[in-house]
Structure formats: structure tokens, C-alpha cells
Design a protein around this motif. Structure first.
Motif, PDB file in Angstrom:
ATOM      1  N   UNK A 350       1.052  -1.075   0.037  1.00  0.00           N
ATOM      2  CA  UNK A 350      -0.043  -0.022  -0.005  1.00  0.00           C
ATOM      3  C   UNK A 350       0.911   1.163  -0.088  1.00  0.00           C
ATOM      4  N   UNK A 351       1.970   1.423   0.785  1.00  0.00           N
ATOM      5  CA  UNK A 351       2.597   2.593   1.030  1.00  0.00           C
ATOM      6  C   UNK A 351       4.071   2.561   0.164  1.00  0.00           C
ATOM      7  N   UNK A 352       4.727   1.710   0.496  1.00  0.00           N
ATOM      8  CA  UNK A 352       5.843   1.435  -0.346  1.00  0.00           C
ATOM      9  C   UNK A 352       5.939   1.518  -1.772  1.00  0.00           C
ATOM     10  N   UNK A 353       4.882   0.842  -2.330  1.00  0.00           N
ATOM     11  CA  UNK A 353       4.779   0.774  -3.768  1.00  0.00           C
ATOM     12  C   UNK A 353       4.596   2.264  -4.413  1.00  0.00           C
ATOM     13  N   UNK A 354       3.768   2.618  -4.209  1.00  0.00           N
ATOM     14  CA  UNK A 354       3.262   3.892  -4.901  1.00  0.00           C
ATOM     15  C   UNK A 354       2.946   5.189  -4.118  1.00  0.00           C
ATOM     16  N   UNK A 355       3.924   5.913  -3.620  1.00  0.00           N
ATOM     17  CA  UNK A 355       3.585   7.151  -2.783  1.00  0.00           C
ATOM     18  C   UNK A 355       2.415   8.134  -3.373  1.00  0.00           C
ATOM     19  N   UNK A 356       2.602   8.209  -4.649  1.00  0.00           N
ATOM     20  CA  UNK A 356       1.781   9.081  -5.357  1.00  0.00           C
ATOM     21  C   UNK A 356       0.236   8.767  -5.316  1.00  0.00           C
ATOM     22  N   UNK A 357       0.039   7.691  -5.156  1.00  0.00           N
ATOM     23  CA  UNK A 357      -1.339   6.965  -4.932  1.00  0.00           C
ATOM     24  C   UNK A 357      -2.202   7.656  -3.833  1.00  0.00           C
ATOM     25  N   UNK A 358      -1.268   7.746  -2.748  1.00  0.00           N
ATOM     26  CA  UNK A 358      -1.912   8.128  -1.530  1.00  0.00           C
ATOM     27  C   UNK A 358      -1.326   9.784  -1.117  1.00  0.00           C
ATOM     28  N   UNK A 359      -1.679  10.432  -2.239  1.00  0.00           N
ATOM     29  CA  UNK A 359      -1.487  11.834  -2.147  1.00  0.00           C
ATOM     30  C   UNK A 359      -2.348  12.618  -1.183  1.00  0.00           C
ATOM     31  N   UNK A 360      -3.459  12.030  -0.852  1.00  0.00           N
ATOM     32  CA  UNK A 360      -4.483  12.504  -0.088  1.00  0.00           C
ATOM     33  C   UNK A 360      -4.849  11.235   0.866  1.00  0.00           C
ATOM     34  N   UNK A 361      -4.736  11.526   2.147  1.00  0.00           N
ATOM     35  CA  UNK A 361      -4.960  10.232   3.131  1.00  0.00           C
ATOM     36  C   UNK A 361      -6.184  10.928   4.201  1.00  0.00           C
ATOM     37  N   UNK A 362      -7.114  10.068   4.599  1.00  0.00           N
ATOM     38  CA  UNK A 362      -7.952  10.488   5.708  1.00  0.00           C
ATOM     39  C   UNK A 362      -7.337  10.873   7.027  1.00  0.00           C
ATOM     40  N   UNK A 363      -7.119  12.066   7.313  1.00  0.00           N
ATOM     41  CA  UNK A 363      -6.460  12.513   8.730  1.00  0.00           C
ATOM     42  C   UNK A 363      -7.314  12.288   9.554  1.00  0.00           C
ATOM     43  N   UNK A 364      -6.622  11.733  10.876  1.00  0.00           N
ATOM     44  CA  UNK A 364      -7.550  11.686  11.893  1.00  0.00           C
ATOM     45  C   UNK A 364      -7.237  13.068  12.894  1.00  0.00           C
ATOM     46  N   UNK A 365      -7.805  13.182  14.086  1.00  0.00           N
ATOM     47  CA  UNK A 365      -7.629  14.479  14.640  1.00  0.00           C
ATOM     48  C   UNK A 365      -5.866  14.461  15.196  1.00  0.00           C
ATOM     49  N   UNK A 366      -5.112  13.458  15.635  1.00  0.00           N
ATOM     50  CA  UNK A 366      -3.651  13.860  15.843  1.00  0.00           C
ATOM     51  C   UNK A 366      -3.130  14.493  14.806  1.00  0.00           C
ATOM     52  N   UNK A 367      -3.356  13.942  13.450  1.00  0.00           N
ATOM     53  CA  UNK A 367      -2.676  14.666  12.414  1.00  0.00           C
ATOM     54  C   UNK A 367      -2.902  16.058  12.173  1.00  0.00           C
ATOM     55  N   UNK A 368      -4.423  16.316  12.405  1.00  0.00           N
ATOM     56  CA  UNK A 368      -5.019  17.652  12.093  1.00  0.00           C
ATOM     57  C   UNK A 368      -4.405  18.615  13.150  1.00  0.00           C
TER      58      UNK A 368
END
Length: 638
Positions: A350-368
Motif C-alpha cells: 500500500x505505502x511502499x509501492x506507490x507514494x503518489x497514489x496516497x497523495x491524500x489520506x483521511x487524517x485523524x485528529x492527531x494529524x490535524x
């Protein structure tokens, strides 16, 4: 005599009674006064006590009001967070109503996988039994082999004795035992064994329990070690790679790889913030501040393009399918591998293969919250850099507004050599300011600070210079002279030359911030002031200055070099009339400028001004270069 004695006695008695009455009256009056005074004192003391109680109650009420306000703010934030979570829950429930059919399919696939595992276990038991049988057959074949070899020797000897010529009969078939290896699918004893995929899978499953028995660290412990290494790395000056801050890219790629933006609870954000806070404690180190200004702005830009507060409703169908597919893939892989290997394979997919595919992630409260804290630190570092530059040039501005008397006197004289020396002494302070500006520009360039932020710093610094010089000019009459105007004009020419040297990319509109002092100085050095009309002064010479400011400069002007006069009395009278009208119209009569120390940008401004940040390969620091937990740093984004 008796009558006189009685009369005298009565007279004395009457006088005594009168005296006693007056004494009692005086005593009662004195007691009354003292009692009244004591009553007043007691009343005052009681009122003071009551007033203190009321003051204490008011203070307690004020504190309770502040506490209630703080609690209200916390409750509002909590309500907002709960509202956001409620919306997210609703969206997740909507998705769960759709991912049910998939779950049913997943259950069926799990049942089928269990059935396959049961069949495989049976086949594995059969294979073990077959292996025992093969071992027994191997022993029997070895015995047969020895017997056949002995028979061959006997037959050869008989053939030699029976042949008349003593030669061996080559045409007679010889019994040969061929040794075959497991690589071609045969056993060593001449018995063929085909390696089918089922037996291969059984053998692979037979090795897995041995690998699972090896001591392995849990994913949480491994991730904690990786976080410790990350924090230890960013405490050092990692420098830059192709103009990009290594620390910011390292933090971003690590957090994205660990999926820290999507978890409900984590301590990595607080540790990163504490690291930045401890690094910028030394306020005098502009190099450190510039380094972290570049890192925070780059990291904030990446987060601005990556994090989104909305839930899974904005996920594309393709993304949903990939998520469900990866989920079912992990579930099926978990039956054949250990939990740790399954989790790592999922991250690799999911993460290591294609970083550009996850340009937007669903951020939780700690990230915000981390994004908000990072924004606050960016603004703080920017303010510290700006204020440090202000403190450095503030003492020089006081020397730049007024020319020294000795130097000004030498300028009045006609000697060229003395004029040159005096002009050099006067311009030295301005050159010191230019040197400070140049040093700051070099520091910002060396740390690859975004030009947008550098322009904002110099714009505010030039605005500060404009305010300080202009206010000093209006408050000190000795500064409103012809020779002093020439002195300030020559200094402003140095600043203009520096703006050209810094180019528009870094200086921006800083030169325009000096418009008040430039127009005021232009008014001081212009000739034939009495011939100028009010229209020419307000529209052509000094369009930015207000009537109050023009009136202040016109009335305070004096020529210490040529003895010329200020504007005409008609112009002064017109200015007074206009000032009176402005006062009647409730227009501010203040002629001084205010320094603006606010933050002149937002996160969106930084995100729009900065170019697209490429998060390709970065050279890992030596501390984590050979660490297996940071292999993802070597992989390119497709």
C-alpha cells in the motif's frame, strides 16, 4: 445675718447646680461625640470589610468566568471533534452497508481457505507416511543393489571364463544402477518421484512452523524503535538534497509509511513538535531558524496537499476496490504467513509501492492537530527571524535619520576632500544596514528558505524602516532640514541598490514599503518650495502623505545649507482649513505611522507559492542508512 447667710447659701447652691449641669452637659456631649466617632469608624471598618468581600467575590467570579470561558472553548472543540467523528461514523456506516456483500464473500473465501488448509494438512500427513514408506523402500533397494552388484561380478567372471578369446562380450546387456538426484525429481535409489505443486506447497508449509518459532519483535516495538531513530536523526542537521530539506522529506515519508496520519492515537507527532521546539530555543542562531523555517514550510506544504479532514465519502471507487482487495488479500495471506509478515507485506503493497497514489489520506485528529502546531511553529520561527533582524538594525536607524553635526558642517564647506570623507562617514551606517540585510539574505538562501517567505520578511523589515525613519522625521525638528534630507536620500539609494541586487524574487515589493519616507525626503530636498501649490504637493510630490503629515513637515522644515524657506503661507493656511474639516469629519488626526507585526500570510499562501515538492529518492542519514526499517526511503515513487 441669718437671712443673708441663707441667701448666700441658696446662691452658692444654685451656682453649684448650674456648674454641675453644664459639666454633665459637656460630659454627655463629649461622650456623644466620641460615640459618634467610634460609630463612624466602626461603620467605615465594616464597609471596608464588606467591600473587600465583594471585591474577593468579584475576583472569584472573574476567575470562574475565565475558567468557564476556557471550559466553554474546550467543550466547543470537543463538540466540533465529536461532530466530525459523527459524520465520519455515518459515512463509514454507509460504506459498511455496501463492504456487507464483500464480507459475505470474504467469509465464504475464509471457509474455502479453511477447507483447503484441512486438505493440505491431510495431504501433509499422507506425505509423511509416504516419506516413511519411501525410506523403508530405500533400505530394501540398497539391499537389492548390493545383491545385484555381487551377481554382476559373478556373471562377468563366468563370461570371461566361458569366452574362448578371453574378451568380454560387449553385446551382452549390463545391469546398471543409475544414481538420480532430487533436482530432477528422482530419488537416489533408482525410484522416480515427481515434485508436484501440492507436495512443494506441503513442504513449504512444513517449514513455516519452524520460522514462526524464531523469536521476533512485535510490530509495535519495531515501530517504536524506528520512531526513536527518526527523532534522533532530525535532532541533527541533515542538510539538503537538491535544494529540498532532508529532514522534512524524511519525516513526511516516514509518517506516510507508518500510516501515522490515519491513527486515532500516537506520540510521534508530539515528539517531532518537541524536537522542533528544543531546536529553536536559541533565538540568536538565525542559521538554525532558517533551517527549520525551510523544513517546517516544506513539511506543512506536503501536509496541505496530503491530509484531508473529510471521511471515506470522497474515496474513489477504484480506491475502495483496492482497499477491499488488499484487505481480502491480507486475510488470505494471514492463513499462510505469520501476522508480522502479513502486516509488512500489506505496508509494502500500500505505502511502499506507490507514494503518489496516497497523495491524500483521511487524517485523524492527531494529524490535524499536528498540522496546526506545525503552522504555529512556522509563524513563530518567521516572527523570530523578522524580530532578530529588527533588533539588529534598530540601533543603526537612530543614526541614519540625522546626520552628525560635524559631518554636516564639513559638507557645508567647499572642500572636496573633506566632503568626501564626511559623506563616507555618513553613509557608513546605511552600509551597515545593507550588510545586515545581505547577511540575512545569504542565510536564507543557504537554508533554501522559500522565496515567498523571504519576500515577506524583507517587506515587513522595509515597512519597519519606513515607520521608524518617518516618525523620527516628524517628531524631531532637527531632522526636517535640507542637508538631513540629502543624507537620508543617499541612504535610501543604498537600499534601492540592494533591492536590485537581491532581485525581485527575494526582495519583492520591499522598496514600495518606503514610500512615506521617500516622499518626505523628496519634499525636503526639492527647490523652490514657496512656488509649489497645495495641489502639486498633494497630487504630484507627496500623494501618499496625509494633510496632517504634510503640515507637520512644512512647519518644521528649515534649510541649514542654502537658507531657503518652506511652502508659502497660503499653502499653510489651506492645510489648516483642510485639517479643521478633517477633524469635523471625525478623521484621525494622528500623523504617525504604526508598525505592523502580524503574520502576513496563511498556509494556503505558502502552499500556492511553493512549487510542487517531489518526494523522490533521498539519501538516508548514516544512522538509518543500513536499517531494514527504513528500506522504503530507497524506493522511487512511480
Amino acid at each position: 445675718m441669718t437671712a443673708r447667710d441663707e441667701f448666700r447659701h441658696r446662691k452658692q447652691t444654685k451656682a453649684a447646680i448650674f456648674i454641675q449641669a453644664h459639666y454633665r452637659c459637656y460630659k454627655a456631649h463629649s461622650y456623644y461625640k466620641s460615640l459618634q466617632k467610634a460609630a463612624l469608624y466602626t461603620q467605615c471598618g465594616w464597609r471596608r470589610r464588606v467591600a473587600r468581600k465583594e471585591l474577593r467575590a468579584l475576583k472569584m467570579a472573574a476567575r470562574e468566568t475565565g475558567a468557564l470561558k476556557e471550559a466553554k472553548d474546550k467543550l466547543e472543540k470537543r463538540v466540533e471533534e465529536l461532530t466530525w467523528r459523527l459524520q465520519l461514523e455515518k459515512r463509514l456506516r454507509a460504506l459498511l452497508l455496501n463492504q456487507k456483500q464483500d464480507l459475505e464473500e470474504a467469509r465464504k473465501s475464509l471457509i474455502e481457505a479453511d477447507a483447503r488448509n484441512t486438505d493440505l494438512m491431510k495431504k501433509f500427513e499422507d506425505a509423511e507416511k509416504r516419506a516413511e514408506q519411501l525410506q523403508e523402500s530405500n533400505q530394501r533397494l540398497e539391499e537389492k543393489l548390493s545383491n545385484m552388484e555381487s551377481e554382476n561380478q559373478v556373471l562377468r567372471q563366468q563370461a570371461l571364463t566361458m569366452s574362448p578369446t578371453g574378451k568380454s562380450i560387449s553385446s551382452r546387456p549390463r545391469t546398471m544402477i543409475i544414481q538420480r538426484t532430487p533436482e530432477n525429481g528422482n530419488t537416489q535409489n533408482g525410484e522416480t518421484r515427481v515434485a508436484t505443486p501440492e507436495t512443494t506447497h506441503v513442504l513449504s508449509n512444513s517449514r513455516e512452523p519452524e520460522s514462526e518459532e524464531k523469536p521476533q519483535k512485535s510490530l509495535n516495538e519495531k515501530q517504536q524503535e524506528n520512531q526513536d531513530l527518526l527523532i534522533k536523526c532530525i535532532t541533527q542537521d541533515l542538510g539538503f538534497s537538491n535544494g529540498k530539506p532532508v529532514a522534512a522529506l524524511l519525516i513526511y515519508k516516514s509518517l506516510l509509511h507508518w500510516r501515522s496520519f490515519e491513527v486515532e492515537r500516537t506520540t510521534v507527532f508530539d515528539r517531532i513538535i518537541q524536537t522542533i521546539a528544543s531546536a529553536i530555543e536559541v533565538q540568536d542562531s538565525n542559521d538554525v531558524l532558517g533551517y527549520w523555517l525551510c523544513n517546517t514550510s516544506t513539511l506543512l506544504t506536503l501536509l496541505q496537499h496530503t491530509l484531508k479532514a473529510s471521511g471515506a465519502a470522497h474515496m474513489t471507487p477504484q480506491r475502495r476496490r483496492s482497499s477491499s482487495a488488499s484487505l481480502f488479500g491480507r486475510m488470505s495471506q494471514g492463513l499462510r504467513a505469520s501476522p508480522q509478515s502479513a502486516g509488512l507485506s500489506f505496508l509494502n503493497g500500500r505505502v511502499l509501492g506507490k507514494l503518489d497514489d496516497l497523495r491524500q489520506v483521511e487524517a485523524k485528529y492527531p494529524a490535524l492537530l499536528f498540522k496546526q502546531q506545525l503552522t504555529a511553529f512556522l509563524e513563530k520561527i518567521y516572527g523570530m527571524i523578522r524580530d532578530n533582524l529588527k533588533k539588529e538594525i534598530s540601533p543603526l536607524l537612530g543614526l541614519c535619520i540625522q546626520a552628525p553635526r560635524t559631518s554636516r558642517a564639513s559638507l557645508v564647506k567647499g572642500r572636496s576632500q573633506a566632503n568626501a570623507v564626511a559623506q563616507q562617514a555618513l553613509i557608513a551606517h546605511w552600509q551597515s544596514i545593507v550588510k545586515s540585510l545581505d547577511n540575512y539574505l545569504k542565510t536564507m538562501k543557504a537554508n533554501f528558505v522559500p522565496p515567498f517567505l523571504v519576500r515577506k520578511v524583507f517587506t515587513q523589515i522595509f515597512s519597519f524602516i519606513n515607520v521608524q525613519l518617518f516618525n523620527s522625521l516628524l517628531l524631531r525638528r532637527e531632522c526636517c532640514s535640507f542637508s538631513n534630507g540629502e543624507y537620508v536620500k543617499s541612504g535610501l539609494a543604498e537600499l534601492e541598490q540592494w533591492c536590485c541586487y537581491a532581485t525581485e524574487e527575494y526582495a519583492g515589493t520591499a522598496w514600495d514599503e518606503l514610500k512615506h519616507i521617500r516622499q518626505a525626503v523628496g519634499f525636503l530636498v526639492i527647490h523652490q518650495k514657496p512656488k509649489k501649490t497645495l495641489n502639486e504637493i498633494t497630487n504630484e510630490l507627496c500623494p501618499v502623505l496625509s494633510i496632517q503629515q504634510l503640515y507637520r513637515i512644512s512647519t518644521m522644515y528649515w534649510d541649514d545649507k542654502y537658507g531657503t524657506h518652506s511652502v508659502s503661507s497660503e499653502v499653510i493656511s489651506s492645510m489648516r482649513v483642510m485639517m479643521t474639516e478633517d477633524s469635523n469629519n471625525a478623521v484621525s488626526s494622528s500623523f504617525l505611522l504604526d508598525d505592523d507585526s502580524s503574520i502576513p500570510f496563511s498556509v494556503d499562501d505558502i502552499s500556492k507559492s511553493m512549487p510542487q515538492v517531489e518526494i523522490g529518492d533521498i539519501e538516508p542519514p548514516p544512522l538509518i542508512r543500513e536499517n531494514s526499517g527504513f528500506v522504503f526511503l530507497h524506493q522511487r515513487a512511480e
